[in-house]
Design an enzyme around this catalytic site. Structure first.
Site, PDB file in Angstrom:
ATOM      1  N   GLU A 144       6.298 -19.228 -21.022  1.00 20.68           N
ATOM      2  CA  GLU A 144       6.552 -20.464 -20.269  1.00 20.68           C
ATOM      3  C   GLU A 144       5.576 -20.625 -19.105  1.00 20.68           C
ATOM      4  O   GLU A 144       5.338 -19.685 -18.354  1.00 20.68           O
ATOM      5  CB  GLU A 144       7.997 -20.416 -19.754  1.00 20.68           C
ATOM      6  CG  GLU A 144       8.425 -21.668 -19.051  1.00 20.68           C
ATOM      7  CD  GLU A 144       9.915 -21.647 -18.739  1.00 20.68           C
ATOM      8  OE1 GLU A 144      10.736 -21.308 -19.627  1.00 20.68           O
ATOM      9  OE2 GLU A 144      10.260 -21.961 -17.590  1.00 20.68           O
TER      10      GLU A 144
ATOM     11  N   ALA B  12      10.750 -31.836 -10.607  1.00 22.31           N
ATOM     12  CA  ALA B  12      11.894 -32.618 -10.133  1.00 22.31           C
ATOM     13  C   ALA B  12      11.505 -34.085  -9.922  1.00 22.31           C
ATOM     14  O   ALA B  12      12.353 -34.955  -9.799  1.00 22.31           O
ATOM     15  CB  ALA B  12      12.421 -32.015  -8.846  1.00 22.31           C
TER      16      ALA B  12
ATOM     17  N   LYS C 249      26.815 -28.525 -26.261  1.00 17.78           N
ATOM     18  CA  LYS C 249      25.369 -28.800 -26.375  1.00 17.78           C
ATOM     19  C   LYS C 249      24.878 -28.492 -27.793  1.00 17.78           C
ATOM     20  O   LYS C 249      24.073 -29.217 -28.361  1.00 17.78           O
ATOM     21  CB  LYS C 249      24.576 -27.965 -25.359  1.00 17.78           C
ATOM     22  CG  LYS C 249      24.856 -28.326 -23.909  1.00 17.78           C
ATOM     23  CD  LYS C 249      23.725 -27.927 -22.970  1.00 17.78           C
ATOM     24  CE  LYS C 249      23.809 -26.530 -22.456  1.00 17.78           C
ATOM     25  NZ  LYS C 249      22.903 -26.285 -21.300  1.00 17.78           N
TER      26      LYS C 249
ATOM     27  N   LYS D 260       0.384 -16.690 -15.396  1.00 17.87           N
ATOM     28  CA  LYS D 260      -0.468 -15.494 -15.214  1.00 17.87           C
ATOM     29  C   LYS D 260      -0.433 -14.673 -16.494  1.00 17.87           C
ATOM     30  O   LYS D 260       0.618 -14.497 -17.094  1.00 17.87           O
ATOM     31  CB  LYS D 260       0.099 -14.618 -14.091  1.00 17.87           C
ATOM     32  CG  LYS D 260      -0.085 -15.198 -12.723  1.00 17.87           C
ATOM     33  CD  LYS D 260       0.201 -14.101 -11.695  1.00 17.87           C
ATOM     34  CE  LYS D 260       0.374 -14.685 -10.320  1.00 17.87           C
ATOM     35  NZ  LYS D 260       1.711 -14.606  -9.819  1.00 17.87           N
TER      36      LYS D 260
HETATM   37  P1  FAD Z   1      24.194 -28.868 -18.401  1.00 13.43           P
HETATM   38  O1  FAD Z   1      24.323 -28.174 -19.689  1.00 13.43           O
HETATM   39  O2  FAD Z   1      24.415 -30.364 -18.382  1.00 13.43           O
HETATM   40  O3  FAD Z   1      25.177 -28.180 -17.373  1.00 13.43           O
HETATM   41  C1  FAD Z   1      25.164 -28.515 -15.993  1.00 13.43           C
HETATM   42  C2  FAD Z   1      26.534 -28.217 -15.393  1.00 13.43           C
HETATM   43  O4  FAD Z   1      27.496 -29.124 -15.947  1.00 13.43           O
HETATM   44  C3  FAD Z   1      27.033 -26.806 -15.694  1.00 13.43           C
HETATM   45  O5  FAD Z   1      27.787 -26.343 -14.612  1.00 13.43           O
HETATM   46  C4  FAD Z   1      27.919 -27.008 -16.907  1.00 13.43           C
HETATM   47  O6  FAD Z   1      28.918 -26.013 -17.007  1.00 13.43           O
HETATM   48  C5  FAD Z   1      28.491 -28.392 -16.655  1.00 13.43           C
HETATM   49  N1  FAD Z   1      28.730 -29.106 -17.911  1.00 13.43           N
HETATM   50  C6  FAD Z   1      27.936 -29.123 -19.010  1.00 13.43           C
HETATM   51  N2  FAD Z   1      28.485 -29.855 -19.974  1.00 13.43           N
HETATM   52  C7  FAD Z   1      29.659 -30.323 -19.488  1.00 13.43           C
HETATM   53  C8  FAD Z   1      30.690 -31.138 -20.024  1.00 13.43           C
HETATM   54  N3  FAD Z   1      30.618 -31.577 -21.279  1.00 13.43           N
HETATM   55  N4  FAD Z   1      31.758 -31.444 -19.233  1.00 13.43           N
HETATM   56  C9  FAD Z   1      31.845 -30.962 -17.974  1.00 13.43           C
HETATM   57  N5  FAD Z   1      30.901 -30.168 -17.409  1.00 13.43           N
HETATM   58  C10 FAD Z   1      29.813 -29.856 -18.169  1.00 13.43           C
HETATM   59  N6  FAD Z   1      15.000 -27.420 -14.441  1.00 13.43           N
HETATM   60  C11 FAD Z   1      14.018 -28.347 -14.275  1.00 13.43           C
HETATM   61  O7  FAD Z   1      14.156 -29.225 -13.417  1.00 13.43           O
HETATM   62  N7  FAD Z   1      12.874 -28.307 -15.021  1.00 13.43           N
HETATM   63  C12 FAD Z   1      12.660 -27.368 -15.972  1.00 13.43           C
HETATM   64  O8  FAD Z   1      11.632 -27.364 -16.634  1.00 13.43           O
HETATM   65  C13 FAD Z   1      13.678 -26.379 -16.182  1.00 13.43           C
HETATM   66  N8  FAD Z   1      13.531 -25.422 -17.137  1.00 13.43           N
HETATM   67  C14 FAD Z   1      14.543 -24.522 -17.356  1.00 13.43           C
HETATM   68  C15 FAD Z   1      14.395 -23.583 -18.375  1.00 13.43           C
HETATM   69  C16 FAD Z   1      15.404 -22.663 -18.639  1.00 13.43           C
HETATM   70  C17 FAD Z   1      15.232 -21.665 -19.758  1.00 13.43           C
HETATM   71  C18 FAD Z   1      16.589 -22.658 -17.838  1.00 13.43           C
HETATM   72  C19 FAD Z   1      17.659 -21.650 -18.079  1.00 13.43           C
HETATM   73  C20 FAD Z   1      16.737 -23.595 -16.821  1.00 13.43           C
HETATM   74  C21 FAD Z   1      15.730 -24.544 -16.570  1.00 13.43           C
HETATM   75  N9  FAD Z   1      15.861 -25.519 -15.572  1.00 13.43           N
HETATM   76  C22 FAD Z   1      14.855 -26.453 -15.376  1.00 13.43           C
HETATM   77  C23 FAD Z   1      17.027 -25.525 -14.694  1.00 13.43           C
HETATM   78  C24 FAD Z   1      18.170 -26.451 -15.205  1.00 13.43           C
HETATM   79  O9  FAD Z   1      17.770 -27.790 -15.199  1.00 13.43           O
HETATM   80  C25 FAD Z   1      19.360 -26.223 -14.260  1.00 13.43           C
HETATM   81  O10 FAD Z   1      19.826 -24.911 -14.390  1.00 13.43           O
HETATM   82  C26 FAD Z   1      20.505 -27.215 -14.374  1.00 13.43           C
HETATM   83  O11 FAD Z   1      21.371 -27.018 -13.248  1.00 13.43           O
HETATM   84  C27 FAD Z   1      21.375 -27.051 -15.600  1.00 13.43           C
HETATM   85  O12 FAD Z   1      20.787 -27.632 -16.678  1.00 13.43           O
HETATM   86  P2  FAD Z   1      21.561 -27.657 -18.111  1.00 13.43           P
HETATM   87  O13 FAD Z   1      20.673 -28.357 -19.032  1.00 13.43           O
HETATM   88  O14 FAD Z   1      22.054 -26.324 -18.449  1.00 13.43           O
HETATM   89  O15 FAD Z   1      22.794 -28.619 -17.707  1.00 13.43           O
END
Ligand code: FAD
Length: 290
Positions: free
Chosen positions: A19, A53, A170, A277
């Site tokens: 990544e 962001a 998801k 890196k």
């Molecule tokens: P979601 O799956 O929508 O979850 C967010 C929150 O809502 C969680 O607390 C979850 O429990 C809750 N939730 C989910 N579904 C529901 C539902 N149906 N009903 C009620 N609550 C629910 N961020 C960036 O900005 N850019 C990036 O490129 C980026 N890359 C990432 C890569 C990886 C591998 C990881 C692990 C994270 C990355 N992130 C990135 C961070 C990510 O955007 C954050 O961690 C964000 O807070 C959660 O994203 P998510 O897609 O898991 O959200």
């Protein structure tokens, strides 16, 4: 031909992916293809590029994905978040990805912008990642979709069981594989595998690995993403703080042990947060039993 990650996962028992983030400087931008080329030589199955962001780095993500795909003929996964976009904008960007033959997306909700305590969706935007997946699915099966997973549970989620239920939604919406948040205690990953399996989640869950090269950066990074730093990690790296060479050496050793244990325990490959890196990750790769 650029392949879908979902197809690669059907063929290979183990995958290795790397990544990157869009560099902020021209020098960093010019160097990234060289770094990616070195990872291709090391057997990269795909690359991934994060999505900022806001601001110009967001367009840079698509430019870099497009450039690396064309240059190396390796799939490059475009991270994509709901932050700051209306549904119309999200669809427009997905259309552009399709035009550029970008087939692999890591679908994410994103975080609240800096300075804001709570996450709120944009006007006419989406609230959760699973809604973004459904939107991506309106393009049929053109895209292969990965999602984020949190072995320790997501910071905003009350408990791990609820977190697992949300992951299931998801996957049921079209997520085809999971890449985890970084973690330092493999027990968290193995328990996550069990918990998700019990919940009926049968897709690949690839552990996200970071090689520690700076103690203070580690504190900041984990403070932002919510990953726990176990005491054993503090014990190793705090006394080395300020000694770059010793931290690097210890970081590689820690990551090698972590990766070997994960692979021995059944992890279906490794996803490296390479942070643009080559050196630490290359050294880790050369020392693990792939
Ligand atoms: P979601 O799956 O929508 O979850 C967010 C929150 O809502 C969680 O607390 C979850 O429990 C809750 N939730 C989910 N579904 C529901 C539902 N149906 N009903 C009620 N609550 C629910 N961020 C960036 O900005 N850019 C990036 O490129 C980026 N890359 C990432 C890569 C990886 C591998 C990881 C692990 C994270 C990355 N992130 C990135 C961070 C990510 O955007 C954050 O961690 C964000 O807070 C959660 O994203 P998510 O897609 O898991 O959200």
């Amino acid at each position: 031909m650029i392949r879908k990650i979902s197809d690669i996962l059907k063929e290979k028992d183990r995958t290795y992916s790397f990544e990157f983030f869009p560099p902020k400087t021209e020098k960093g931008r010019a160097k990234l293809p060289e770094v990616a080329g070195a990872f291709k030589e090391l057997g990269a199955d795909w690359f991934a590029v994060t999505y900022g962001a806001g601001g110009s780095t967001r367009e840079a993500t698509m430019e870099i994905v497009d450039e690396l795909q064309k240059k190396f003929n390796v799939p490059v996964m475009h991270h994509f978040t709901c932050v700051g976009h209306s549904q119309e904008e999200l669809k427009k960007i997905l259309g552009k990805m399709k035009e550029k033959n970008i087939k692999n997306i890591l679908a994410l909700r994103g975080d609240a912008p800096e300075g804001e305590e709570f996450w709120t969706p944009s006007e006419d935007g989406l609230e959760y990642c699973y809604q973004l997946i459904k939107l991506i699915k309106t393009f049929g099966d053109f895209f292969s979709i990965g999602v984020a997973g949190f072995p320790e549970g997501h910071v905003d989620c009350p408990d791990k069981e609820t977190d697992t239920r949300h992951l299931k939604i998801k996957i049921d919406s079209g997520g085809e594989f999971v890449i985890t948040q970084l973690f330092f205690d493999n027990k968290d990953y193995f328990e996550y595998l069990e918990r998700t399996k019990k919940a009926g989640i049968n897709v690949r869950i690839l552990p996200g690995i970071i090689t520690i090269t700076d103690y203070k950066v580690l504190l900041k990074f984990c403070g932002t993403c919510g990953a726990t730093i176990p005491q054993k990690v503090h014990d190793i790296f705090k006394p080395l703080d300020g000694d770059k060479e010793a931290t690097y050496k210890a970081g590689v050793e820690f990551a090698v042990n972590q990766c070997n244990e994960l692979l021995r325990g059944g992890a279906p490959g490794l996803h490296f947060y390479a942070l643009n890196k080559i050196d630490p990750t290359k050294e880790v790769l050369s020392k693990i039993n792939r």
